[in-house]
Design a protein around this motif. Structure first.
Motif, short mmCIF file in Angstrom:
data_model
loop_
_atom_site.label_atom_id
_atom_site.label_comp_id
_atom_site.label_asym_id
_atom_site.label_seq_id
_atom_site.Cartn_x
_atom_site.Cartn_y
_atom_site.Cartn_z
N HIS A 30 7.64 40.86 38.88
CA HIS A 30 7.69 41.33 37.56
C HIS A 30 8.19 43.07 37.57
N LEU A 49 9.88 44.48 39.72
CA LEU A 49 11.01 44.87 40.56
C LEU A 49 12.14 45.01 39.64
N PRO A 50 13.25 45.90 39.90
CA PRO A 50 14.42 45.67 39.21
C PRO A 50 15.25 44.51 39.62
N TYR A 51 16.14 44.07 38.61
CA TYR A 51 16.63 42.87 38.90
C TYR A 51 17.30 42.20 40.49
N LYS A 65 14.32 41.97 42.70
CA LYS A 65 13.87 40.63 42.14
C LYS A 65 14.47 39.58 42.76
N GLU A 96 19.41 54.00 41.45
CA GLU A 96 18.94 53.71 39.98
C GLU A 96 18.03 52.78 40.27
N ARG A 135 14.72 54.36 40.56
CA ARG A 135 14.09 54.95 39.45
C ARG A 135 13.59 53.85 38.51
N LYS A 136 14.27 52.73 38.08
CA LYS A 136 13.66 51.87 37.45
C LYS A 136 12.33 51.19 37.83
N LEU A 177 10.25 52.81 39.80
CA LEU A 177 9.27 53.92 39.35
C LEU A 177 8.76 54.02 38.05
N GLU A 178 9.81 53.62 37.09
CA GLU A 178 9.35 53.54 35.89
C GLU A 178 8.46 52.31 35.40
N ARG A 179 8.81 51.18 36.17
CA ARG A 179 8.02 50.07 35.84
C ARG A 179 6.45 50.29 36.52
N ASN A 224 4.79 52.25 34.16
CA ASN A 224 4.76 51.86 32.60
C ASN A 224 5.21 52.90 32.08
N TYR A 225 6.30 53.40 32.23
CA TYR A 225 7.20 54.24 31.86
C TYR A 225 6.52 55.72 31.54
#
Lengths: 330, 179
Positions: free
Chosen positions: A7, A9-11, A14, A69, A72-73, A75-77, A80-81
């Protein structure tokens, strides 16, 4: 089990993890993501790099390299941003996510007065997959009851690292709290200094640690034990990795209050544990009723239980180092 | 009879023109009024967001929704839709979600390019640094919006009334010229 991880992981990542073979997925232990460096997983105690197609290889050049990128995504996830809400976690160096999985992070640290205040420019993640083994303590649990009053005894569990101490401890907390054995549900309190036992996310346990369990999360052990004794009137306190002087003081305090303690300590066997002065003192004071030695093999947990009374008795008779009494093994 | 009808028609047309002119004037005036009002609300909600982030340590999606409360429709969407995108898709980064929402919503607001730039710049750092840094960025954005607001209020005072009378007067002028 991997749902929570997939859930976040970036696309691209994933897709790769989803393509791993079922065999590997079932025994996945870690996923290591480093910016612009090969994607690595470890499973069955060994490691592999992973290609874009989800194949495991040993040549790092064929491996997939996660981009800036994606990191970064990720880390954001994970946060939770909201990196700002994770300062405590960043200081400790890991973030616990839903499902109890722990994500270690590495990067450039920010110092304040010589102490680490946080991490920025995060370039490395180590996703450690947590597995909850319900029933791990089933065979051990009945053997922890005994003594003159035939009740739960304070117990010290010793084992080398990576042998499932935490898993066992977690399941003991759950079983005692539900009252799986003898239908007597107990008030359990956990001091979870490293957020491993209950894997709390914002104070709520991710794992099932039982309905009557209170958790003091990310709290120094000794202090946490004292706080719980005062505030939550537990019948059992469960604590990981004891060994310092303060810990011993708190365990004695608990014993005075008639509260049982189930604790773990790092050691290969009981002789080694006996060599550590704090633990030896505690054993000699009979703060623990029994000691459990833990080993893990293919079949599951192996344990043997040593009664502290008998151990000390024999120790006295031998005028020195004791020989071990085998009471049980499974 | 025929003469009377044509006079009636002319009169009707004249009234229509005057009404339309007045309406145009009022719409123009309203855009000035709305702009300063929306800027004010936007500043309030950024203040709220700052509190949520800095003191509440609330997670960003929740913080966005909380700060959108008390704002009106087109504007509150910037916050709620971003939060929605973050919770749903999971494929957008915060910056992308923020940008996408602003592009969608901007046309429905009375705000201009300068405010948009301020918000977009803020979006590049929102959430992804420590609380102290977040506070600085949010305060900077508020400061910039405040200077825009002051200007907007001045423009409103100067132009809103002018547009209101200009619409009607212009329409009357057209009618006179046509007669």
């Amino acid at each position: 089990m991997l749902d929570h991880i997939i859930h976040i992981l970036p696309y691209e990542l994933k897709t790769i993890v989803n393509q791993l073979s079922q065999h590997i997925k079932n025994s996945l232990e870690e996923i290591r993501i480093r910016e612009n460096r090969p994607l690595e997983i470890s499973h069955h105690g060994s490691f592999h790099y992973v290609t874009e197609k989800g194949k495991t290889v040993l040549d790092s050049r064929q491996a997939y390299h996660p981009t800036q990128e994606q990191c970064r995504k990720l880390l954001e996830r994970i946060t939770n941003y909201s990196l700002y809400a994770m300062e405590e976690e960043l200081r400790r160096g890991y973030i616990t996510i839903a499902g109890g999985h722990r994500i270690g992070i590495a990067g450039r640290t920010i110092l304040e007065g010589g102490h680490v205040r946080g991490i920025r420019d995060i370039g490395g993640f180590n996703i450690r997959i947590a597995r909850e083994v319900l029933g791990a303590s089933k065979q051990l649990l009945p053997k922890l009851f005994g003594g003159p009053s035939d009740s739960l005894q304070s117990t010290l569990i010793i084992s080398p690292p990576q042998q499932g101490k935490t898993t066992l401890l977690r399941d003991l907390a759950r079983a005692l709290s539900y009252g799986d054995y003898r239908k007597h549900a107990m008030k359990v309190a956990i001091v979870d200094e490293r957020s491993e036992i209950a894997a709390c996310v914002r104070g709520i346990p991710s794992f099932d640690v039982g309905p009557r369990t209170d958790v003091m999360d990310a709290c120094p052990k000794a202090e946490g034990m004292m706080m719980l004794l005062r505030s939550m009137s537990p019948e059992v306190i469960i604590v990981d990795e004891i060994g310092r002087v303060e810990d011993a003081v708190a365990i004695r305090e608990a014993a005075h209050c008639g509260v049982k303690v189930i604790a773990t300590a790092h050691a290969y066997n009981i002789q080694e544990a006996f060599g550590r002065s704090e633990i030896r003192t505690l054993l000699q004071e009979r703060a623990f009723g029994s000691v459990v030695e833990l080993k893990r093999n293919e079949q599951g947990f192996m344990h043997r239980i040593i009664s502290v009374d008998r151990m000390l008795e024999q120790n006295r008779q031998n005028h020195g180092f004791f020989s071990l009494t085998k009471k049980a093994g499974s | 009879m025929i003469v009377q009808t044509s006079v009636m028609l002319k009169l009707f047309g004249a009234v229509l023109i005057i009404l339309a002119g007045t309406a145009i004037g009022f719409v123009q005036a309203a855009s000035y009024v709305n702009r300063s009002k929306q800027l004010r609300l936007l500043i309030y909600s950024l203040q709220r967001l700052e509190t949520e982030i800095n003191y509440g340590q609330t997670f960003l999606p929740t913080a966005l929704i909380k700060s959108s409360e008390g704002m009106e429709q087109p504007l509150s969407k910037i916050f709620t839709e971003t939060a929605q995108l973050l919770e749903d898709s999971k494929e957008l980064s915060m910056q992308e979600a923020w940008q996408q929402t602003i592009e969608n919503v901007w046309g429905h607001t009375a705000l201009r390019q300068r405010e948009k730039d301020v918000l977009l710049r803020m979006g590049t750092v929102l959430g992804m640094s420590d609380a102290e840094d977040q506070q600085k960025h949010l305060q900077l954005a508020q400061l910039q919006l405040k200077s825009e607001e002051e200007q907007a209020v001045m423009e409103q005072q100067r132009y809103a009334n002018m547009w209101r009378s200009l619409g009607t007067l212009g329409a009357i002028l057209i009618v006179i010229l046509m007669v």
